[in-house]
Design an enzyme around this catalytic site. Sequence first.
Site, short mmCIF file in Angstrom:
data_model
loop_
_atom_site.label_atom_id
_atom_site.label_comp_id
_atom_site.label_asym_id
_atom_site.label_seq_id
_atom_site.Cartn_x
_atom_site.Cartn_y
_atom_site.Cartn_z
N HIS A 108 22.34 26.58 -24.99
CA HIS A 108 21.65 27.47 -24.30
C HIS A 108 21.63 27.07 -22.78
CE1 HIS A 108 20.84 29.42 -27.94
NE2 HIS A 108 19.77 28.46 -28.43
N HIS A 178 15.79 35.39 -26.84
CA HIS A 178 15.58 34.39 -28.09
C HIS A 178 14.03 34.47 -28.57
CE1 HIS A 178 16.10 30.69 -30.30
NE2 HIS A 178 17.21 30.31 -29.68
N GLU A 313 19.78 37.26 -32.11
CA GLU A 313 20.16 37.07 -30.58
C GLU A 313 21.35 37.53 -30.36
OE1 GLU A 313 20.25 32.49 -30.18
OE2 GLU A 313 19.20 32.41 -31.87
#
Length: 349
Positions: A108, A178, A313
Amino acid sequence: MRTSITQAPFGQLTDGTPITQFTLTNAHGLLARIIDFGGIVTELHAPDREGRLADIVLGFDTLAPYQGDSPYFGALIGRFGNRIARGRFTLDGREYVLPTNDGNNHLHGGAPGFDRRKWDATVDGDSLRLAYTSPDGEQGYPGRLDATVVYRLTDDNELVVRFHAVCDRATPVNLTQHSYFNLAGQGSILEHLLAIEADAFVTIDAGSIPTGALAPVAGTPFDFRSPQAIGARIGADDVQLRNGQGYDHCFALARPRGAGMMRAARVVEPVSGRVLELYTEEPGVQFYSGNFLDGSLRGKGRTYGHRSGFCLEPQHFPDSPNQSQFPDVILRPGQEYATESRFRMSVAR
């Protein structure tokens, strides 16, 4: 009445930088709250079949926990959503090394990624515009990236998330949102009914890195082409479920060539009747079943126990910079990264 946007203080960062919370309210009373730290959706209130509102996203009442152990609750993710194996990739003949923050892998966008950055916020009519400039070399990525995210809450009860980015050097880009959802407002998500418009999913190894293969969902616990309870097969004796410790996989959407916005997933909470649909222009959607929530986090009067939230996501596939067979994620100077996703709320009667 079109969507209104108000703002209020939401604390300060450790260096004294003030953070603002923006409240978007549409004509039907649907409400979203978003802060300019990480572009985090802190609240999203949606009605059940009796018209009763509940906050359907996991999060916190104050700023401090978002700077602490938050597992990306509600945040914008970048420069690259999901994992990059061993924190390394080669681009145009040069190897780039990224910090590893998920075992041996980069996750991420690193620590901190875009989820821990202060974004510049502007209210433009019924839209909230957030901008962040990622400098050359941030978290090991090449080139400067100018990213913009626009949030809009429509009178069709959609939370629209529109991404845009440009760069001055070639760089991987895979931005996503997210949020963790619980359509009941609290408790387990295992009875939620999920459908995903995907015939295949990205298989992963024990480190959650793609093997490079897309596996058919048919005949597996990953077949959500018709609605299934999230918990119905989550405990099955399946190597992919063991590798992800539950569902933590990217589904390859059944997207016809040239398709634009399409429905990727639909979730129904049977008791309340709340429905969440994801529409996206992305080729994949990561479905995560809250496997690592363990009750140690608490916010907004709730304890976030095991599998008390799920994520959908919209994104390109994990580890794409190292997987040439996956859709391209390299943004080059003169190109524009532009993609939109919509989270639509409704009620099943």
